[in-house]
Every structure is written in C-alpha cells, then in structure tokens.
Design a protein around this motif. Sequence first.
Motif, PDB file in Angstrom:
ATOM      1  N   MET A 247       0.825  -1.200   0.000  1.00 36.21           N
ATOM      2  CA  MET A 247       0.000   0.000   0.000  1.00 36.21           C
ATOM      3  C   MET A 247       0.863   1.255   0.000  1.00 36.21           C
ATOM      4  O   MET A 247       0.553   2.240  -0.675  1.00 36.21           O
ATOM      5  CB  MET A 247      -0.929  -0.006   1.206  1.00 36.21           C
ATOM      6  CG  MET A 247      -1.983  -1.097   1.151  1.00 36.21           C
ATOM      7  SD  MET A 247      -3.059  -1.070   2.599  1.00 36.21           S
ATOM      8  CE  MET A 247      -3.830   0.506   2.391  1.00 36.21           C
ATOM      9  N   THR A 248       1.947   1.216   0.765  1.00 33.56           N
ATOM     10  CA  THR A 248       2.865   2.357   0.795  1.00 33.56           C
ATOM     11  C   THR A 248       3.468   2.583  -0.575  1.00 33.56           C
ATOM     12  O   THR A 248       3.566   3.739  -1.041  1.00 33.56           O
ATOM     13  CB  THR A 248       3.977   2.125   1.829  1.00 33.56           C
ATOM     14  OG1 THR A 248       3.399   1.962   3.128  1.00 33.56           O
ATOM     15  CG2 THR A 248       4.954   3.287   1.847  1.00 33.56           C
ATOM     16  N   LEU A 249       3.865   1.500  -1.241  1.00 33.95           N
ATOM     17  CA  LEU A 249       4.437   1.627  -2.578  1.00 33.95           C
ATOM     18  C   LEU A 249       3.405   2.164  -3.560  1.00 33.95           C
ATOM     19  O   LEU A 249       3.701   3.020  -4.399  1.00 33.95           O
ATOM     20  CB  LEU A 249       4.975   0.264  -3.043  1.00 33.95           C
ATOM     21  CG  LEU A 249       5.683   0.233  -4.406  1.00 33.95           C
ATOM     22  CD1 LEU A 249       6.859   1.198  -4.419  1.00 33.95           C
ATOM     23  CD2 LEU A 249       6.145  -1.186  -4.727  1.00 33.95           C
ATOM     24  N   PHE A 250       2.182   1.648  -3.453  1.00 32.39           N
ATOM     25  CA  PHE A 250       1.106   2.100  -4.328  1.00 32.39           C
ATOM     26  C   PHE A 250       0.873   3.599  -4.144  1.00 32.39           C
ATOM     27  O   PHE A 250       0.750   4.361  -5.115  1.00 32.39           O
ATOM     28  CB  PHE A 250      -0.171   1.318  -3.998  1.00 32.39           C
ATOM     29  CG  PHE A 250      -1.220   1.372  -5.072  1.00 32.39           C
ATOM     30  CD1 PHE A 250      -1.384   0.331  -5.952  1.00 32.39           C
ATOM     31  CD2 PHE A 250      -2.043   2.483  -5.205  1.00 32.39           C
ATOM     32  CE1 PHE A 250      -2.360   0.371  -6.948  1.00 32.39           C
ATOM     33  CE2 PHE A 250      -3.017   2.539  -6.183  1.00 32.39           C
ATOM     34  CZ  PHE A 250      -3.169   1.479  -7.059  1.00 32.39           C
ATOM     35  N   GLN A 251       0.828   4.032  -2.896  1.00 37.05           N
ATOM     36  CA  GLN A 251       0.604   5.444  -2.606  1.00 37.05           C
ATOM     37  C   GLN A 251       1.767   6.302  -3.085  1.00 37.05           C
ATOM     38  O   GLN A 251       1.580   7.441  -3.539  1.00 37.05           O
ATOM     39  CB  GLN A 251       0.379   5.633  -1.106  1.00 37.05           C
ATOM     40  CG  GLN A 251      -0.285   6.944  -0.746  1.00 37.05           C
ATOM     41  CD  GLN A 251      -1.019   6.860   0.574  1.00 37.05           C
ATOM     42  OE1 GLN A 251      -0.941   5.859   1.270  1.00 37.05           O
ATOM     43  NE2 GLN A 251      -1.731   7.903   0.932  1.00 37.05           N
ATOM     44  N   SER A 252       2.972   5.759  -3.009  1.00 37.04           N
ATOM     45  CA  SER A 252       4.142   6.481  -3.497  1.00 37.04           C
ATOM     46  C   SER A 252       4.055   6.725  -4.999  1.00 37.04           C
ATOM     47  O   SER A 252       4.367   7.815  -5.487  1.00 37.04           O
ATOM     48  CB  SER A 252       5.416   5.684  -3.162  1.00 37.04           C
ATOM     49  OG  SER A 252       6.554   6.296  -3.729  1.00 37.04           O
ATOM     50  N   TYR A 253       3.615   5.708  -5.729  1.00 36.54           N
ATOM     51  CA  TYR A 253       3.449   5.875  -7.178  1.00 36.54           C
ATOM     52  C   TYR A 253       2.409   6.961  -7.475  1.00 36.54           C
ATOM     53  O   TYR A 253       2.595   7.785  -8.376  1.00 36.54           O
ATOM     54  CB  TYR A 253       3.012   4.558  -7.812  1.00 36.54           C
ATOM     55  CG  TYR A 253       4.141   3.569  -8.038  1.00 36.54           C
ATOM     56  CD1 TYR A 253       5.285   3.941  -8.738  1.00 36.54           C
ATOM     57  CD2 TYR A 253       4.055   2.266  -7.557  1.00 36.54           C
ATOM     58  CE1 TYR A 253       6.312   3.035  -8.946  1.00 36.54           C
ATOM     59  CE2 TYR A 253       5.082   1.356  -7.756  1.00 36.54           C
ATOM     60  CZ  TYR A 253       6.210   1.743  -8.453  1.00 36.54           C
ATOM     61  OH  TYR A 253       7.235   0.852  -8.668  1.00 36.54           O
TER      62      TYR A 253
END
Length: 429
Positions: A247-253
Amino acid sequence: MDAPSKIGDRSTSDVVVRLRTLEGRDEWIYCHSDILVEKSKYFADRLSDNWPTCQILDSRNCVEVYCQELDFDHHVNVLRLFYVVIDGSVDDLWNGVKNALGILQVGIQLGCPQIVTACVNYLEAVPWEESEEEEILRIIPGMGSEVEPILARLQPVNLSAIRGIFISTLRFAMSSPPSLMNDLKSSAQEQLEYMVTEDDDSPLLIADDDIKSEVKDCVGRLFSRFNNLLEVYLCEPAESVDEAGKMTLFQSYLADFSWACQLLSKLEIMRVFVNSWVDASDKIVAIMQSSPTVEMIGIKLKVVEVVAKVLESIGYGTVILPTTKRLRMVKIWLPFVRITKPLIDSVMTSDYDSLEFKIDGELWQSLESTFVSILLALPSVNQAEILTEWLENEYIRYPDLTEAFEVWCYRSKVANRRLALIEGGHCAL
C-alpha cells in the motif's frame, strides 16, 4: 631587537591619522609611517614628498581621512589590521560577512592589496545568508577583477551543466528509492518544477525535444513499474492487497503521478501520461474496489487527485483523445468518484483532524466541471446513456450533471431544426 609597533602607541608614533565624518565625528589615531606606507598606497602617496602634509604637536605628520559615518568603524578596523600579520593562517579576523564587506571597500579605497586579498579569500569561502548575498550583489560588481572570485558562486551556469543536472534530477525524482530518501526525492521534484517555471525570472531550462524525450522515457519507466505492481495486486488474494508495504508503494506511485502531471503540463507533453493512465484505469479501479479499509480510502483520495488532473487535460482539450477513449474514461471514473466522495466525506466527518484525508473542496468542484465538459463533447446518444444512469443512481447529488442535462435537452430539441437548416443550406449551394 626592537619591539613591534602598536597602533595607538603615542610614544613611538610619528603619524596621526585623523578620521573625520561630515556629521562632525573626529578621532585621532596614532600610527607609524613605515607601516602605513607598506600596507597602503593611499598613505604612501600622502606621506611622500610629493604630497604636502601639516605638522601638529610633537612634530607628527597628520593625514586627514574623510569617510561616511557608516564606514567609520571599518576605517578603524583597517588601520588596526595594518598591525596584524595577514598570511592566510588566521581566518577569524573579519567578524562575519557584513564586516568583511565593509573592510574590503575601505581596503580598495585606501589601496591595501594584502587586506583586499584576505577579504576576497574569506568572502569567497564562507556561507552567506540571503541578506548578505543581496549586499554582495549590490557592492561587489564594478569593483574590479581582484574581487571577481567572490561572485563565482553566483555566475550563470552554462546550458550543458543545466541540462546535465536536470536529467540526473529527473531520473532520481521518478525513481523508487528507499523511503528514507523520500525527503530528498520531494526536494528533487520541487526543484525540477522550479527550473522550468516562468515566474519573475525566465525558466532555468527551456525544454527541447531531447529533454522532452527523456521526460517521456522516465514517465514510461515509472508506469512500467506501476503496472507491474498492478499485476501483482490482481493476481493475489484480496486480503494481501492490504499489506502495508504494498500500500505504501502504491501510494508512493500515486504521489509521483500527481507531481508528474504538474511537470508534464508545464512541458506540454501531458499526452504520454494520459494515454498510460487510460490504459491502466480498469486495473486501478478493480484494485480500489477490492478493499474498503480506511487505509485504502486514503489511497482512493490520491487516485482522485490524479484522476482530476488527467480528466482536466482531456476535458479542456489539452490532450485530444478519440471518442471511444473519452467515453471509456467517463464510464470508469464517474462511478468511482460518485462512490468515493461520500466515503471520504464520512471519514473526514468522523475524524475531522486527520490530515491524511484533507482534500480541497475546489478539487471536487473542478472535477465535477470537468465531467460536464467531457460529457458535452460526446455524441448525444452516449450523453443520453450516461445521464439516464445518473438520474437513476442514488448518488445523484455528486457529481451534479444538471448543466449537461440541460444542454442535452436543448440540443436534442432543436437538433432536427438545426440539421434541416444545415441540409437546406447545402441544397441551396
């Protein structure tokens, strides 16, 4: 061996330097001619046989020096520095940038090469505050080649160096570094926007085809990594979607996409992003619908922010898409937005102080206007289909398509008359 001379030592001095200001300040400083002549061309000339001097008590020569009140202390400091060995080994003589600037000005006026060199070396090496930098820019230009090194850090950079740092910064800003480097990445993104923004000054870089091509390549690589993450989400069980790391990676994108839209808009190459977003839209919505958790609502908010920028570029003609793609974007994102807004509003109501879910009310209004613009540019039969679904939906309040409905009704009613007039005109021709 004789003791070294000291400034102010009346018993050994043979010269009085009389500092005077127009405001009436008058101070006598007891000095020594051999030191004054060695350290200053001005005093060397004044104490030479070619320059008349006056005699005062005790047969001392008197040299009068007039100065501004603001420069008085700097003149005193310069006279004191004549009695100090300045060889570069002592760097704490200047008491800061402002004082060194004052001493430098007096040193140039009195022809003191050793002091001038030492001041230049100091000012060139130490950090400056913004106010000090402005003072340097006001004073230094026009003082001669000997002080030019001070301005080296302020000189314009050649285009090759600008392009090099822009491309390096761009690649880092669109990469996926460890989370510990997020602050540095955010700074890189801000500076990239600043470099291409025209404000009070011209942009630092005017993007040519090569720069735009590099930006497009970076966006393509960013989307490639994002698409890989989408595939992972779609291939795994729904519960694994909620894993914190993913989720953190998704939000970063999504944060990167939101920023990239700003840069691409400034460079007028938004099309590359829009086309990639259109292709990924189905997958993004599918993932968003897979989890109702509060954390996913935060991500949905980020999605809305990016969608607003994408749809705005479509709705107002910045990016021209065929009818099929525009219709697809409306059918995908209109339902998503109408369901997501109440969810976000409910979270904000229950947790009003949560910054995570703060969203500018103008964004919802702008998004609503964009949907209306896109809808009115579709064929009338597609408009009728979307409006019918809207009128039957429980979320009819947002987005409010009343304006589109009214325009559709008007256009539909007068369509036959308009077409008849057009066809009649053609027949007359």
